[in-house]
Design an enzyme around this catalytic site. Structure first.
Site, PDB file in Angstrom:
ATOM      1  N   ASP A  31     -28.333  12.255  27.941  1.00  0.00           N
ATOM      2  CA  ASP A  31     -28.743  13.664  27.965  1.00  0.00           C
ATOM      3  C   ASP A  31     -29.893  13.794  28.960  1.00  0.00           C
ATOM      4  O   ASP A  31     -30.775  12.939  29.000  1.00  0.00           O
ATOM      5  CB  ASP A  31     -29.205  14.102  26.565  1.00  0.00           C
ATOM      6  N   GLY A  36     -31.580  19.930  25.591  1.00  0.00           N
ATOM      7  CA  GLY A  36     -31.604  19.148  24.352  1.00  0.00           C
ATOM      8  C   GLY A  36     -33.011  18.685  23.998  1.00  0.00           C
ATOM      9  O   GLY A  36     -33.977  18.922  24.732  1.00  0.00           O
ATOM     10  N   ASN A  91     -22.540  22.361  37.020  1.00  0.00           N
ATOM     11  CA  ASN A  91     -22.688  21.501  35.837  1.00  0.00           C
ATOM     12  C   ASN A  91     -21.378  21.326  35.072  1.00  0.00           C
ATOM     13  O   ASN A  91     -20.983  20.213  34.738  1.00  0.00           O
ATOM     14  CB  ASN A  91     -23.755  22.052  34.883  1.00  0.00           C
ATOM     15  N   TYR A 140     -18.065  31.229  32.734  1.00  0.00           N
ATOM     16  CA  TYR A 140     -18.175  30.201  31.687  1.00  0.00           C
ATOM     17  C   TYR A 140     -16.773  29.787  31.230  1.00  0.00           C
ATOM     18  O   TYR A 140     -16.429  28.602  31.212  1.00  0.00           O
ATOM     19  CB  TYR A 140     -18.993  30.752  30.510  1.00  0.00           C
ATOM     20  N   PHE A 168     -14.499  28.192  18.193  1.00  0.00           N
ATOM     21  CA  PHE A 168     -14.756  29.615  18.035  1.00  0.00           C
ATOM     22  C   PHE A 168     -16.275  29.719  17.831  1.00  0.00           C
ATOM     23  O   PHE A 168     -16.993  29.312  18.721  1.00  0.00           O
ATOM     24  CB  PHE A 168     -13.818  30.200  16.968  1.00  0.00           C
ATOM     25  N   HIS A 188     -27.453  33.350  19.982  1.00  0.00           N
ATOM     26  CA  HIS A 188     -26.401  33.407  18.961  1.00  0.00           C
ATOM     27  C   HIS A 188     -26.796  34.244  17.754  1.00  0.00           C
ATOM     28  O   HIS A 188     -27.959  34.264  17.345  1.00  0.00           O
ATOM     29  CB  HIS A 188     -26.024  31.987  18.521  1.00  0.00           C
ATOM     30  N   LEU A 189     -25.777  34.887  17.202  1.00  0.00           N
ATOM     31  CA  LEU A 189     -26.013  35.879  16.158  1.00  0.00           C
ATOM     32  C   LEU A 189     -26.726  35.320  14.914  1.00  0.00           C
ATOM     33  O   LEU A 189     -27.749  35.865  14.493  1.00  0.00           O
ATOM     34  CB  LEU A 189     -24.675  36.519  15.744  1.00  0.00           C
ATOM     35  N   ARG A 220     -16.003  37.826  14.364  1.00  0.00           N
ATOM     36  CA  ARG A 220     -15.956  36.443  14.855  1.00  0.00           C
ATOM     37  C   ARG A 220     -15.608  35.493  13.722  1.00  0.00           C
ATOM     38  O   ARG A 220     -15.803  35.799  12.554  1.00  0.00           O
ATOM     39  CB  ARG A 220     -17.329  36.030  15.434  1.00  0.00           C
TER      40      ARG A 220
HETATM   41  N1  UDP Z   1     -24.421  39.763  18.560  1.00  0.00           N
HETATM   42  C1  UDP Z   1     -25.205  40.850  18.181  1.00  0.00           C
HETATM   43  N2  UDP Z   1     -26.563  40.756  18.278  1.00  0.00           N
HETATM   44  C2  UDP Z   1     -27.177  39.624  18.732  1.00  0.00           C
HETATM   45  C3  UDP Z   1     -26.386  38.515  19.106  1.00  0.00           C
HETATM   46  C4  UDP Z   1     -25.011  38.617  19.008  1.00  0.00           C
HETATM   47  O1  UDP Z   1     -24.676  41.892  17.767  1.00  0.00           O
HETATM   48  O2  UDP Z   1     -28.428  39.614  18.798  1.00  0.00           O
HETATM   49  C5  UDP Z   1     -22.965  39.841  18.431  1.00  0.00           C
HETATM   50  C6  UDP Z   1     -22.224  39.579  19.729  1.00  0.00           C
HETATM   51  O3  UDP Z   1     -22.085  40.788  20.442  1.00  0.00           O
HETATM   52  C7  UDP Z   1     -20.897  39.027  19.218  1.00  0.00           C
HETATM   53  C8  UDP Z   1     -21.276  38.317  17.910  1.00  0.00           C
HETATM   54  O4  UDP Z   1     -22.550  38.839  17.550  1.00  0.00           O
HETATM   55  O5  UDP Z   1     -20.025  40.069  18.925  1.00  0.00           O
HETATM   56  C9  UDP Z   1     -21.378  36.810  18.063  1.00  0.00           C
HETATM   57  O6  UDP Z   1     -22.186  36.532  19.191  1.00  0.00           O
HETATM   58  P1  UDP Z   1     -22.697  35.084  19.558  1.00  0.00           P
HETATM   59  O7  UDP Z   1     -23.527  35.204  20.800  1.00  0.00           O
HETATM   60  O8  UDP Z   1     -23.324  34.458  18.362  1.00  0.00           O
HETATM   61  O9  UDP Z   1     -21.358  34.269  19.850  1.00  0.00           O
HETATM   62  P2  UDP Z   1     -20.128  34.561  20.860  1.00  0.00           P
HETATM   63  O10 UDP Z   1     -19.057  35.197  20.007  1.00  0.00           O
HETATM   64  O11 UDP Z   1     -20.607  35.435  21.961  1.00  0.00           O
HETATM   65  O12 UDP Z   1     -19.743  33.199  21.314  1.00  0.00           O
END
Ligand code: UDP
Length: 326
Positions: A31, A36, A91, A140, A168, A188-189, A220
């Site tokens: 790494d 990381g 990368n 990506y 996913f 991430h959400l 999701r």
């Molecule tokens: N999301 C959101 N608010 C945030 C971050 C993410 O509403 O602050 C939504 C985003 O639009 C997606 C879902 O949460 O619909 C999951 O997003 P994440 O970035 O976690 O993962 P992705 O599905 O993009 O890989």
């Protein structure tokens, strides 16, 4: 087995290192610590270096005792890939090509690759199975699909066996509390919601409430990090046993809207927090849910964390016991 984990100091890689080491394997992490953390590598040997560096790779592969390579060292931010595609192609594609050719030089022919639901692009149907058409809508996704294509050709030409696992939404943390998600910046959400729940963030912003879903927010499929890692271990064994490449979609097969995830996080944390509605984020499909039947059938894979509440609980423990104390 002796396994090289490229990107073993990152979120998924560090959980993989732990799981493989606990199962009695000999693990080496490579790494460059760009994202990381050295202290996330709690097991095995650690080499600080770049996967695009032939000298480093040759030194690791020279003893000739590595059985397989798992590659987690990809860049993962969709938005950044749109504004800086060069970084992603360098990368995720060029450096991975360097890694693969170094493996061939040393006759190492088993490769597990972190792929993504983003290779499918805008879903034509859900849940998404392996046959779904692959038309990524951002650099990506393109970069990950390019590697899958390279791997198809390397299998045919050089007999390099690969398993591509299309994640996913990876979520949650090590139930022992030793490891978890530590992205900077965090996009991430679930970790963002939990920052709001612990008071480290003023609110959580919902990116769009006008999608064609039951409550208007994106849906999701969240899969626990340990279940994801378990699928890697099973896939590695099957690939070696059958001497065959494979591609699998990995998820729980159940979708949750952003609003539902927020409600679950409120329940798990016992805390209320501010939620605001923002415009849609570019490149977000309305619904992404996996059909993981093939992985279940062929790998005999059974997710242990089938309930989102349990996944969020492990992430919440990490938020309050580790992240909040940093
Ligand atoms: N999301 C959101 N608010 C945030 C971050 C993410 O509403 O602050 C939504 C985003 O639009 C997606 C879902 O949460 O619909 C999951 O997003 P994440 O970035 O976690 O993962 P992705 O599905 O993009 O890989």
């Amino acid at each position: 087995m002796k396994i090289l984990i490229v990107g073993g100091a990152g979120y998924i890689g560090s959980h993989m290192v732990k799981q493989l080491a606990k199962a009695g394997n000999d693990v080496i992490t490579l790494d460059n610590l760009s994202y990381g953390y050295r202290d996330a590598v709690k097991y095995g040997e650690f080499v600080e270096g770049d996967l695009g560096d032939n000298e480093v790779l040759d030194a690791i592969f020279q003893p000739g005792d590595i059985d397989a390579v798992m590659h987690f060292a990809g860049f993962i931010q969709v938005g950044e890939s749109v504004t800086n595609p060069s970084m992603y192609y360098l990368n995720n594609v060029v450096n991975t090509h360097t890694l693969l050719d170094a493996m061939l030089r040393h006759n190492i022919k088993n490769f597990i690759f972190s792929s993504t639901a983003a290779i499918f692009g805008e879903p034509e149907y859900t849940p998404i199975d392996e046959k779904h058409q692959k038309q990524p809508i951002n650099p990506y996704g393109h970069s990950k699909l390019m590697i899958e294509q390279i791997l198809d050709d390397y299998d045919t030409a050089y007999g390099l066996r690969s398993t591509c696992l299309r994640y996913f939404n990876a979520a949650g943390a090590d139930p022992d509390g030793e490891l978890g998600e530590r992205h900077v910046p965090e996009t991430h959400l679930i970790p963002l919601i939990l920052q709001a729940a612990s008071g480290r963030r003023a609110d959580i912003k919902i990116f769009g409430d006008d999608y064609p879903t039951q409550d208007g927010t994106c849906v999701r499929d969240y899969i626990h990090i340990n279940d994801l890692c378990e699928a890697h271990s099973l896939a590695l064994h099957r690939m070696i046993e059958k001497d065959q490449s494979a591609r699998y979609n990995l998820g729980n097969g159940k979708g949750f809207s952003v609003t539902e995830v927020i409600d679950i996080a409120k329940e798990v944390s016992g805390n209320d927090f501010k939620v605001t509605i923002e415009p849609r984020r570019d490149g977000d499909p309305a619904v992404l849910v996996a059909d993981a039947s093939l992985a279940k059938q062929e790998l005999n894979w059974q997710p242990e964390f089938a309930e989102l509440k349990d996944i969020v609980k492990t992430a919440w423990d990490w938020e309050i016991n580790f992240l909040s104390k940093q």
